[in-house]
Design a protein around this motif. Structure first.
Motif, short mmCIF file in Angstrom:
data_model
loop_
_atom_site.label_atom_id
_atom_site.label_comp_id
_atom_site.label_asym_id
_atom_site.label_seq_id
_atom_site.Cartn_x
_atom_site.Cartn_y
_atom_site.Cartn_z
N GLU A 166 -3.73 27.12 70.38
CA GLU A 166 -2.29 27.23 70.18
C GLU A 166 -1.89 27.03 68.73
OE1 GLU A 166 -0.44 28.22 72.67
OE2 GLU A 166 -2.18 28.19 74.00
N VAL A 167 -2.86 26.95 67.82
CA VAL A 167 -2.57 26.75 66.39
C VAL A 167 -2.58 28.11 65.70
CG1 VAL A 167 -3.30 25.66 64.25
CG2 VAL A 167 -3.65 24.48 66.43
N PRO A 168 -1.43 28.64 65.29
CA PRO A 168 -1.39 29.97 64.68
C PRO A 168 -2.27 30.07 63.44
CG PRO A 168 0.82 29.24 65.24
CD PRO A 168 -0.09 28.06 65.43
N PHE A 169 -3.11 31.10 63.40
CA PHE A 169 -3.98 31.43 62.27
C PHE A 169 -5.09 30.41 62.03
CE2 PHE A 169 0.19 33.36 61.30
CZ PHE A 169 -0.19 34.69 61.35
N GLY A 170 -5.33 29.53 62.99
CA GLY A 170 -6.40 28.55 62.83
C GLY A 170 -7.76 29.21 62.70
N ALA A 171 -8.06 30.18 63.57
CA ALA A 171 -9.37 30.85 63.53
C ALA A 171 -9.50 31.73 62.29
CB ALA A 171 -9.57 31.68 64.79
N LEU A 172 -8.43 32.41 61.91
CA LEU A 172 -8.47 33.23 60.69
C LEU A 172 -8.75 32.36 59.48
CD1 LEU A 172 -8.02 36.18 59.71
CD2 LEU A 172 -5.66 35.52 59.22
N HIS A 173 -8.13 31.19 59.44
CA HIS A 173 -8.38 30.25 58.34
C HIS A 173 -9.82 29.79 58.34
CE1 HIS A 173 -8.35 26.21 56.42
NE2 HIS A 173 -7.53 26.81 55.57
N LEU A 174 -10.38 29.53 59.53
CA LEU A 174 -11.76 29.08 59.63
C LEU A 174 -12.72 30.13 59.08
CD1 LEU A 174 -13.44 26.70 60.75
CD2 LEU A 174 -13.61 27.95 62.90
N LEU A 175 -12.38 31.41 59.26
CA LEU A 175 -13.25 32.50 58.80
C LEU A 175 -13.10 32.77 57.32
CD1 LEU A 175 -15.23 34.64 60.08
CD2 LEU A 175 -13.29 36.20 60.05
N LEU A 176 -11.88 32.62 56.77
CA LEU A 176 -11.62 33.12 55.42
C LEU A 176 -11.22 32.04 54.41
CD1 LEU A 176 -9.63 36.36 56.34
CD2 LEU A 176 -12.06 36.16 55.77
N HIS A 177 -11.12 30.77 54.85
CA HIS A 177 -10.60 29.76 53.92
C HIS A 177 -11.51 29.52 52.72
CE1 HIS A 177 -13.54 27.16 55.92
NE2 HIS A 177 -13.40 26.34 54.91
N ARG A 178 -12.79 29.94 52.83
CA ARG A 178 -13.74 29.68 51.74
C ARG A 178 -13.58 30.66 50.59
NH1 ARG A 178 -18.34 30.79 56.10
NH2 ARG A 178 -16.54 30.33 57.38
N TYR A 179 -12.57 31.53 50.65
CA TYR A 179 -12.39 32.53 49.60
C TYR A 179 -10.99 32.45 48.98
CZ TYR A 179 -16.47 34.43 51.97
OH TYR A 179 -17.70 34.57 52.55
N PRO A 180 -10.59 31.27 48.49
CA PRO A 180 -9.22 31.14 47.96
C PRO A 180 -8.96 32.04 46.75
CG PRO A 180 -10.56 29.23 47.38
CD PRO A 180 -11.35 30.02 48.38
N ASP A 181 -9.97 32.23 45.89
CA ASP A 181 -9.77 33.07 44.71
C ASP A 181 -9.52 34.52 45.10
OD1 ASP A 181 -10.21 30.84 43.19
OD2 ASP A 181 -12.31 31.29 42.76
#
Length: 265
Positions: A14-29
């Protein structure tokens, strides 16, 4: 090819964009380098900017651009396991991107647990994995748990019902001499049966080891140093990893702690 993975987490469904963040958070630049509106939309989805509004199209487009940008260096396999627990916002963004992959050297794989009530994902090619044949199930059991007597083999194969994970875990459990759950009046779901196998194994670990594993599960992807610093405040240290590694619940490589199976949270 590079492999980038994430796991759907039931408690974050139920946390919006939680899984997307888990996949892509390592690429902030790379997020910052996206085209302006896309960068703003994705940073807003990740809580890095106050956009006031979440544009689903821009977030999906930003996800597609970012996935393709990562694949510009070498081919990439994106894997999302337990996708039945993806939050809806992440699912929409990732499926938006998956349907629009064209010439990019990208493969996306979504693995769903079959609960019998989920329809195939529209627009994506799907493969339903059948249970192992009796011959293949018997071969797997003999390779992973050799030396079982014929009656025990038959019991494990009957309980596992062609599920590879259940064959491996139930075979290992019965080989260790611990009782395998199976005395219930009716058949258990395989997932529940395998979880029942793990419970006594976890209970047999030292309290400090269980504590450290709980910290590692809560701080997934945080790195070993962060996990150890957090666990130290509760009285656990690096030596307490040993019993969990010996029981094959976790493996440690460099600064990474990996669970043999994803934590159930």
């Amino acid at each position: 090819m590079a492999v980038i993975s994430a796991v759907g987490i039931e408690s974050e469904a139920e946390v919006p964009f939680g899984a997307l963040h888990l996949l892509l958070h390592r690429y902030p630049d790379r997020v910052v380098a996206l085209p302006g509106p896309q960068a703003t939309a994705l940073r807003g989805a990740f809580g890095l900017a106050d956009t006031g509004m979440r544009d689903r199209f821009l977030i999906g487009a930003a996800s597609l651009t970012l996935l393709a940008d990562i694949a510009g260096e070498r081919p990439v396999l994106y894997v999302v396991d337990d996708a039945q627990w993806l939050d809806q916002a992440s699912s929409d963004a990732l499926l938006f991107a998956a349907r629009r992959l064209s010439d990019d050297p990208i493969t996306m794989l979504f693995a769903f647990r079959d609960e019998g009530d989920r329809s195939p994902v529209p627009g994506l090619e799907g493969v339903r994995l059948a249970a192992l044949s009796p011959a293949a199930a018997n071969q797997l059991l003999n390779v992973r748990t050799p030396g079982l007597t014929t009656p025990v083999q038959k019991r494990v194969l009957a309980e596992a019902d062609g599920n590879p994970l259940a064959i491996i875990e139930l075979g290992s459990e019965i080989r260790s001499g611990r009782p395998v759950p199976g005395d219930q009046a009716g058949p258990l779901r395989v997932a529940g049966r395998v979880q029942d196998v793990f419970r006594p194994q976890l209970a047999a670990l030292p309290p400090a080891t269980r504590l450290l594993m709980a910290v590692a599960a809560a701080a997934e992807n945080a790195g070993l140093n962060v996990i150890l610093r957090a666990a130290a405040r509760a009285g656990a240290d690096a030596s307490d990893l040993g019993p969990a590694e010996q029981a094959r619940f976790i493996s440690v490589s460099g600064d990474e702690v990996r669970f043999r199976h994803p934590p159930p949270y």
